[in-house]
Design a protein around this motif. Structure first.
Motif, PDB file in Angstrom:
ATOM      1  N   THR A 203       0.835  -1.207   0.000  1.00 24.74           N
ATOM      2  CA  THR A 203       0.000   0.000   0.000  1.00 24.74           C
ATOM      3  C   THR A 203       0.870   1.257   0.000  1.00 24.74           C
ATOM      4  O   THR A 203       2.051   1.221   0.358  1.00 24.74           O
ATOM      5  CB  THR A 203      -0.926   0.029   1.233  1.00 24.74           C
ATOM      6  OG1 THR A 203      -0.124  -0.043   2.427  1.00 24.74           O
ATOM      7  CG2 THR A 203      -1.904  -1.127   1.216  1.00 24.74           C
ATOM      8  N   PHE A 204       0.257   2.347  -0.410  1.00 23.24           N
ATOM      9  CA  PHE A 204       0.949   3.629  -0.434  1.00 23.24           C
ATOM     10  C   PHE A 204       0.001   4.732  -0.014  1.00 23.24           C
ATOM     11  O   PHE A 204      -1.223   4.593  -0.090  1.00 23.24           O
ATOM     12  CB  PHE A 204       1.520   3.919  -1.834  1.00 23.24           C
ATOM     13  CG  PHE A 204       0.486   3.897  -2.930  1.00 23.24           C
ATOM     14  CD1 PHE A 204      -0.268   5.034  -3.220  1.00 23.24           C
ATOM     15  CD2 PHE A 204       0.247   2.744  -3.670  1.00 23.24           C
ATOM     16  CE1 PHE A 204      -1.217   5.015  -4.221  1.00 23.24           C
ATOM     17  CE2 PHE A 204      -0.703   2.717  -4.677  1.00 23.24           C
ATOM     18  CZ  PHE A 204      -1.427   3.854  -4.955  1.00 23.24           C
ATOM     19  N   GLY A 205       0.570   5.853   0.427  1.00 26.92           N
ATOM     20  CA  GLY A 205      -0.222   7.028   0.783  1.00 26.92           C
ATOM     21  C   GLY A 205      -0.093   8.095  -0.283  1.00 26.92           C
ATOM     22  O   GLY A 205       0.808   8.052  -1.127  1.00 26.92           O
ATOM     23  N   ILE A 206      -0.998   9.044  -0.262  1.00 29.43           N
ATOM     24  CA  ILE A 206      -1.027  10.118  -1.253  1.00 29.43           C
ATOM     25  C   ILE A 206      -0.729  11.442  -0.566  1.00 29.43           C
ATOM     26  O   ILE A 206      -1.451  11.866   0.330  1.00 29.43           O
ATOM     27  CB  ILE A 206      -2.392  10.170  -1.968  1.00 29.43           C
ATOM     28  CG1 ILE A 206      -2.625   8.851  -2.714  1.00 29.43           C
ATOM     29  CG2 ILE A 206      -2.447  11.348  -2.937  1.00 29.43           C
ATOM     30  CD1 ILE A 206      -3.987   8.750  -3.349  1.00 29.43           C
ATOM     31  N   GLY A 207       0.355  12.080  -0.989  1.00 30.64           N
ATOM     32  CA  GLY A 207       0.746  13.331  -0.370  1.00 30.64           C
ATOM     33  C   GLY A 207       0.151  14.558  -1.031  1.00 30.64           C
ATOM     34  O   GLY A 207      -0.026  15.588  -0.395  1.00 30.64           O
ATOM     35  N   GLY A 208      -0.157  14.490  -2.305  1.00 29.46           N
ATOM     36  CA  GLY A 208      -0.716  15.651  -2.998  1.00 29.46           C
ATOM     37  C   GLY A 208      -0.761  15.433  -4.496  1.00 29.46           C
ATOM     38  O   GLY A 208      -0.372  14.383  -5.007  1.00 29.46           O
ATOM     39  N   ASP A 209      -1.240  16.454  -5.227  1.00 27.43           N
ATOM     40  CA  ASP A 209      -1.388  16.360  -6.674  1.00 27.43           C
ATOM     41  C   ASP A 209      -0.069  16.660  -7.382  1.00 27.43           C
ATOM     42  O   ASP A 209       0.741  17.459  -6.911  1.00 27.43           O
ATOM     43  CB  ASP A 209      -2.448  17.341  -7.167  1.00 27.43           C
ATOM     44  CG  ASP A 209      -3.844  16.969  -6.706  1.00 27.43           C
ATOM     45  OD1 ASP A 209      -4.022  15.816  -6.294  1.00 27.43           O
ATOM     46  OD2 ASP A 209      -4.741  17.825  -6.764  1.00 27.43           O
ATOM     47  N   GLY A 210       0.100  16.036  -8.547  1.00 27.79           N
ATOM     48  CA  GLY A 210       1.281  16.284  -9.360  1.00 27.79           C
ATOM     49  C   GLY A 210       1.048  17.254 -10.499  1.00 27.79           C
ATOM     50  O   GLY A 210       1.912  17.448 -11.343  1.00 27.79           O
ATOM     51  N   GLY A 211      -0.161  17.845 -10.540  1.00 25.89           N
ATOM     52  CA  GLY A 211      -0.431  18.875 -11.549  1.00 25.89           C
ATOM     53  C   GLY A 211      -0.659  18.362 -12.947  1.00 25.89           C
ATOM     54  O   GLY A 211      -0.585  19.130 -13.918  1.00 25.89           O
ATOM     55  N   PHE A 212      -0.971  17.072 -13.099  1.00 19.98           N
ATOM     56  CA  PHE A 212      -1.153  16.502 -14.434  1.00 19.98           C
ATOM     57  C   PHE A 212      -2.107  15.323 -14.334  1.00 19.98           C
ATOM     58  O   PHE A 212      -1.904  14.430 -13.505  1.00 19.98           O
ATOM     59  CB  PHE A 212       0.196  16.023 -14.986  1.00 19.98           C
ATOM     60  CG  PHE A 212       0.162  15.534 -16.407  1.00 19.98           C
ATOM     61  CD1 PHE A 212       0.508  16.371 -17.449  1.00 19.98           C
ATOM     62  CD2 PHE A 212      -0.228  14.231 -16.711  1.00 19.98           C
ATOM     63  CE1 PHE A 212       0.475  15.919 -18.773  1.00 19.98           C
ATOM     64  CE2 PHE A 212      -0.262  13.773 -18.016  1.00 19.98           C
ATOM     65  CZ  PHE A 212       0.092  14.626 -19.049  1.00 19.98           C
ATOM     66  N   PHE A 213      -3.170  15.322 -15.174  1.00 25.64           N
ATOM     67  CA  PHE A 213      -4.048  14.155 -15.226  1.00 25.64           C
ATOM     68  C   PHE A 213      -4.733  14.065 -16.588  1.00 25.64           C
ATOM     69  O   PHE A 213      -4.825  15.052 -17.324  1.00 25.64           O
ATOM     70  CB  PHE A 213      -5.079  14.140 -14.094  1.00 25.64           C
ATOM     71  CG  PHE A 213      -6.029  15.306 -14.065  1.00 25.64           C
ATOM     72  CD1 PHE A 213      -7.156  15.331 -14.879  1.00 25.64           C
ATOM     73  CD2 PHE A 213      -5.837  16.368 -13.191  1.00 25.64           C
ATOM     74  CE1 PHE A 213      -8.058  16.385 -14.846  1.00 25.64           C
ATOM     75  CE2 PHE A 213      -6.727  17.428 -13.141  1.00 25.64           C
ATOM     76  CZ  PHE A 213      -7.843  17.439 -13.968  1.00 25.64           C
ATOM     77  N   HIS A 214      -5.190  12.856 -16.899  1.00 18.00           N
ATOM     78  CA  HIS A 214      -5.917  12.591 -18.138  1.00 18.00           C
ATOM     79  C   HIS A 214      -7.278  12.013 -17.781  1.00 18.00           C
ATOM     80  O   HIS A 214      -7.373  11.101 -16.964  1.00 18.00           O
ATOM     81  CB  HIS A 214      -5.147  11.605 -19.014  1.00 18.00           C
ATOM     82  CG  HIS A 214      -5.918  11.120 -20.202  1.00 18.00           C
ATOM     83  ND1 HIS A 214      -6.469   9.849 -20.279  1.00 18.00           N
ATOM     84  CD2 HIS A 214      -6.250  11.727 -21.365  1.00 18.00           C
ATOM     85  CE1 HIS A 214      -7.091   9.705 -21.435  1.00 18.00           C
ATOM     86  NE2 HIS A 214      -6.974  10.828 -22.117  1.00 18.00           N
ATOM     87  N   VAL A 215      -8.336  12.559 -18.362  1.00 18.96           N
ATOM     88  CA  VAL A 215      -9.693  12.087 -18.121  1.00 18.96           C
ATOM     89  C   VAL A 215     -10.315  11.709 -19.453  1.00 18.96           C
ATOM     90  O   VAL A 215     -10.391  12.533 -20.377  1.00 18.96           O
ATOM     91  CB  VAL A 215     -10.564  13.159 -17.429  1.00 18.96           C
ATOM     92  CG1 VAL A 215     -11.982  12.625 -17.202  1.00 18.96           C
ATOM     93  CG2 VAL A 215      -9.953  13.591 -16.114  1.00 18.96           C
TER      94      VAL A 215
END
Length: 333
Positions: A203-215
């Motif tokens: 498992t991993f945790g999420i620290g924040g957004d990386g400023g890039f996504f595809h929808v």
């Protein structure tokens, strides 16, 4: 006889007279106010349809053959001479395989000043007219990390998906050094760059957004984005939602069957983390909010990239290590 006495009484005659006078006035008031309400509703509907048509035209001009468009959102804070936006556009021009993507980039301006600067720098700009009343007050010299998830940006994203366009969203403080679209896989509804940290082997945790996504534009992603907009109503004090944290924690995702893919941080890096120049696609200045610090360090990133590509052309890129970036100097992780 009693009824007759009531009918002939002065009080009854006064009440009857008032009713005779007031009823026509009430009917007149209702008949005049209703057209005014209808007229206002028609004007709002016409304005909405005009803005939607303008957006559709902008998307049509910028989209790829598969109806994919690259979006970024700026305000006057990031869109002025020598600004973040100028560096962002420069990264496309000097990146490997990225210059041709500029014709598919649609820049969303949240205010008139940002829109005017955009038009002086780029052919595809869209003014988000309703955003100026909704924009979050952000301290001078800073801007929120993920503008597409601001209230106005999220509403725009829903419209774009509803119109059937796939979205590649990038913050303007993300430098495009290589073409990141080659890392997209069509079988995922959402692919996203997040700051991840390991919790254990599985498992991993999420620290924040990386400023890039595809929808990808489909019914599932539309329902997801619509649900995000509902969260704006439920939690109005949450000005900038983190998409990474939403997809990591929202049980609604499993309910609708949304398929989420996380990009490899080796390819989608942050300014304050060591990056391998031989593998990196994008670098975001995500470790500081001060605009002047961002501009200073992102200029270093682009200069270092120019040096790296010049060395690569001469077969000397192996001399560069993951710690060869001069940045960050003013941004501190």
């Amino acid at each position: 006889m009693k009824v007759l006495r009531i009918l002939r009484s002065p009080c009854f005659l006064i009440v009857l007279l008032i009713l005779i006078i007031c009823l026509p006035l009430h009917q007149f008031s209702y008949s005049t106010s209703k057209p005014l309400v209808d007229s206002k509703a028609r004007l709002l509907n016409l304005k909405y349809e005009f803005e939607r048509k303008t957006l559709l035209q902008a998307l049509t001009r910028a989209s790829m053959n598969d109806r994919t468009v690259i979006l970024t959102v700026v305000s006057q804070t990031w869109a002025r001479p020598g600004s973040i936006l100028d560096l962002f556009l420069e990264s496309f021009r000097i990146g490997q395989g990225t210059k041709g993507l500029l014709k598919h980039l649609l820049i969303i301006a949240e205010d008139s000043q940002g829109f005017q600067h955009c038009k002086s720098r780029h052919p595809h700009c869209f003014h988000l007219n309703n955003s100026e009343k909704k924009m979050t007050r952000i301290p001078s010299g800073t801007q929120g990390n993920n503008l597409m998830l601001s209230p106005s940006g999220l509403g725009l994203l829903q419209q774009v998906i509803e119109l059937g366009y796939n979205v590649v969203f990038t913050n303007a403080d993300v430098m495009w050094l290589r073409n990141p679209l080659r890392g997209l896989m069509p079988n995922w509804d959402i692919s996203i760059s997040c700051e991840l940290y390991p919790i254990d082997d599985e498992t991993f945790g999420i620290g924040g957004d990386g400023g890039f996504f595809h929808v990808k534009a489909d019914e599932v992603t539309f329902e997801f984005i619509k649900n995000c907009n509902l969260k704006r109503v439920w939690y109005p004090d949450s000005q900038h939602l983190s998409l990474c944290k939403i997809v990591g924690n929202d049980p609604y995702i499993n309910l609708i069957g949304l398929r989420v893919n996380y990009f490899n941080e080796v390819n989608f890096g942050g300014l304050c983390q060591p990056c391998d120049l031989n593998q990196i696609y994008t670098v975001q200045a995500n470790c500081c909010e001060d605009i002047d610090s961002k501009i200073h360090d992102l200029k270093l990133v682009l200069d270092d990239w120019r040096n790296f590509t010049a060395l690569s052309a001469n077969g000397a890129s192996s001399k560069w290590s993951p710690f060869s970036w001069r940045a960050p100097q003013k941004c501190i992780g």
